[in-house]
Design a protein around this motif. Structure first.
Motif, PDB file in Angstrom:
ATOM      1  N   MET A   1      80.822  80.714  32.021  1.00 51.60           N
ATOM      2  CA  MET A   1      80.548  82.085  32.460  1.00 51.60           C
ATOM      3  C   MET A   1      80.993  82.317  33.898  1.00 51.60           C
ATOM      4  O   MET A   1      81.205  83.455  34.321  1.00 51.60           O
TER       5      MET A   1
ATOM      6  N   HIS B   1      86.999  84.593  32.133  1.00 50.89           N
ATOM      7  CA  HIS B   1      86.370  84.134  30.886  1.00 50.89           C
ATOM      8  C   HIS B   1      85.381  85.175  30.381  1.00 50.89           C
ATOM      9  O   HIS B   1      84.577  85.715  31.134  1.00 50.89           O
ATOM     10  N   SER B   2      85.438  85.460  29.089  1.00 56.26           N
ATOM     11  CA  SER B   2      84.470  86.357  28.471  1.00 56.26           C
ATOM     12  C   SER B   2      84.232  85.909  27.038  1.00 56.26           C
ATOM     13  O   SER B   2      85.176  85.729  26.271  1.00 56.26           O
TER      14      SER B   2
ATOM     15  N   GLY C   1      85.745  89.884  31.483  1.00 56.98           N
ATOM     16  CA  GLY C   1      85.640  88.523  31.991  1.00 56.98           C
ATOM     17  C   GLY C   1      85.503  88.394  33.495  1.00 56.98           C
ATOM     18  O   GLY C   1      85.702  87.299  34.028  1.00 56.98           O
TER      19      GLY C   1
ATOM     20  N   ASN D   1      75.426  92.745  30.643  1.00 55.34           N
ATOM     21  CA  ASN D   1      75.432  91.502  29.878  1.00 55.34           C
ATOM     22  C   ASN D   1      74.125  91.316  29.100  1.00 55.34           C
ATOM     23  O   ASN D   1      74.130  90.868  27.954  1.00 55.34           O
TER      24      ASN D   1
ATOM     25  N   TYR E   1      70.071  82.224  37.983  1.00 54.11           N
ATOM     26  CA  TYR E   1      70.223  82.233  36.533  1.00 54.11           C
ATOM     27  C   TYR E   1      69.431  81.054  35.976  1.00 54.11           C
ATOM     28  O   TYR E   1      69.664  79.900  36.382  1.00 54.11           O
TER      29      TYR E   1
ATOM     30  N   VAL F   1      73.853  79.767  27.558  1.00 52.79           N
ATOM     31  CA  VAL F   1      75.277  79.967  27.806  1.00 52.79           C
ATOM     32  C   VAL F   1      75.849  78.715  28.468  1.00 52.79           C
ATOM     33  O   VAL F   1      75.113  77.800  28.836  1.00 52.79           O
TER      34      VAL F   1
ATOM     35  N   ASN G   1      69.006  79.065  32.713  1.00 53.44           N
ATOM     36  CA  ASN G   1      69.691  78.838  31.446  1.00 53.44           C
ATOM     37  C   ASN G   1      68.996  77.696  30.703  1.00 53.44           C
ATOM     38  O   ASN G   1      69.394  76.535  30.796  1.00 53.44           O
TER      39      ASN G   1
ATOM     40  N   VAL H   1      80.396  89.191  35.823  1.00 49.57           N
ATOM     41  CA  VAL H   1      79.415  88.274  36.406  1.00 49.57           C
ATOM     42  C   VAL H   1      79.855  87.834  37.793  1.00 49.57           C
ATOM     43  O   VAL H   1      79.064  87.802  38.741  1.00 49.57           O
TER      44      VAL H   1
ATOM     45  N   ASN I   1      73.690  91.527  24.717  1.00 52.28           N
ATOM     46  CA  ASN I   1      73.197  90.394  23.938  1.00 52.28           C
ATOM     47  C   ASN I   1      72.321  90.902  22.793  1.00 52.28           C
ATOM     48  O   ASN I   1      71.329  91.594  23.031  1.00 52.28           O
TER      49      ASN I   1
END
Length: 299
Positions: free
Chosen positions: A58, A63-64, A77, A28, A96, A54, A98, A80, A32
């Motif tokens: 996520m 989900h992707s 997806g 991931n 994480y 994000v 963010n 993670v 990016n």
């Protein structure tokens, strides 16, 4: 602090270990396009994408944000989520960051599912930095060496011999037969002299990112070899050796499709070693020629 309960079983992806979990984070991070950086210190690996933020989405299974993007390795997806499962199972810490929010995956008993599941603690920070960072702690030096060996972006002891439209050819006996996609190790083939790093759109991977078609890979390597010859004729003797030793790198090369300089070099090598011998393209043809009285047959 808010708790996000995910429908993720801690016993999932049972065949994954530390490398597979970290691999998803690297994938991931590397997908990016923004400026990125990494550090490893005191068992903590930090992967940062600058000027990136994000959404909570996520953590949704399936989900992707990269679905349909053929230039990304990860687009199924579930990377993670699977990474959190196996890293927590391996007693690693995960955080994480963010921008101004910190997410911490944990194991937590769920009344809904009546067992422990993966949950995410969400904490709003007093100040953000505008970046997205994954911080994985508890890694041993041995584990990081495996991670380093499996990601070209963390290595500095290899050379790219040729970079083409579909990927690159990598030198060094350590990388012989090793197949990478966007720098991430996928698998290794026997009887190959070089390593290869393919661009995501040119190497079809399964969800585990470790299974590819041997035929597809070797079909692509022969094209890269031809491209390398066109760019640098000094590699011709090495490629002639590769062909004569029946290496997998050039297994699908045919005489008509390779550069003329390589055709001539292969022909000269054959003349040196076999003179005017008959060339058989199959065992059946070889047997037929010998039955007809030809003793100087090469297969």
């Amino acid at each position: 602090m808010e708790l996000l309960e995910l429908n993720l079983d801690p016993e999932g992806v049972s065949d994954w270990g530390v490398w597979q979990g970290v691999r998803e984070g690297i994938q991931n991070w590397a997908d990016n396009p923004e400026e990125s950086s990494w550090t490893f210190e005191d068992g903590v690996l930090t992967l940062t994408n600058s000027s990136t933020k994000v959404s909570r989405a996520m953590f949704l299974q399936g989900h992707s944000g990269k679905r349909g993007n053929e230039d990304s390795v990860g687009r199924h997806g579930d990377g993670v989520k699977s990474a959190m499962v196996c890293l927590l199972r391996e007693d690693k810490t995960i955080k994480y960051f963010n921008d101004d929010v910190m997410w911490t995956p944990i194991l937590h008993y769920s009344d809904t599912y009546e067992k422990e599941v993966i949950c995410v603690e969400e904490e709003v920070l007093e100040e953000g930095d505008g970046n997205f960072s994954l911080v994985i702690g508890g890694l041993t030096d041995y584990e990081f060496e495996e991670i380093k060996d499996n990601y070209l972006g963390f290595q500095d002891d290899y050379e790219i011999l040729y970079q083409g439209d579909t990927g690159g050819i990598i030198s060094g006996s350590v990388n012989a037969g090793r197949i990478y996609c966007n720098g991430l190790f996928v698998c290794q083939f026997d009887n190959m002299e070089y390593g290869y790093n393919f661009k995501p759109r040119h190497l079809k991977l399964d969800r585990d990112r470790q299974t590819v078609s041997p035929f597809d890979v070797k079909w692509k390597t022969k094209d890269l070899m031809s491209g390398m010859v066109r760019q640098n004729k000094e590699v011709v003797p090495a490629l002639v050796d590769n062909i004569c030793n029946k290496r997998g790198d050039t297994a699908h090369m045919d005489y008509a499709s390779v550069p003329e300089v390589l055709q001539d070099a292969v022909y000269e090598r054959f003349q040196e070693e076999h003179g005017n011998s008959f060339i058989a393209t199959s065992q059946e043809e070889c047997d037929t020629l010998k039955k007809d009285g030809h003793t100087n047959v090469v297969f």
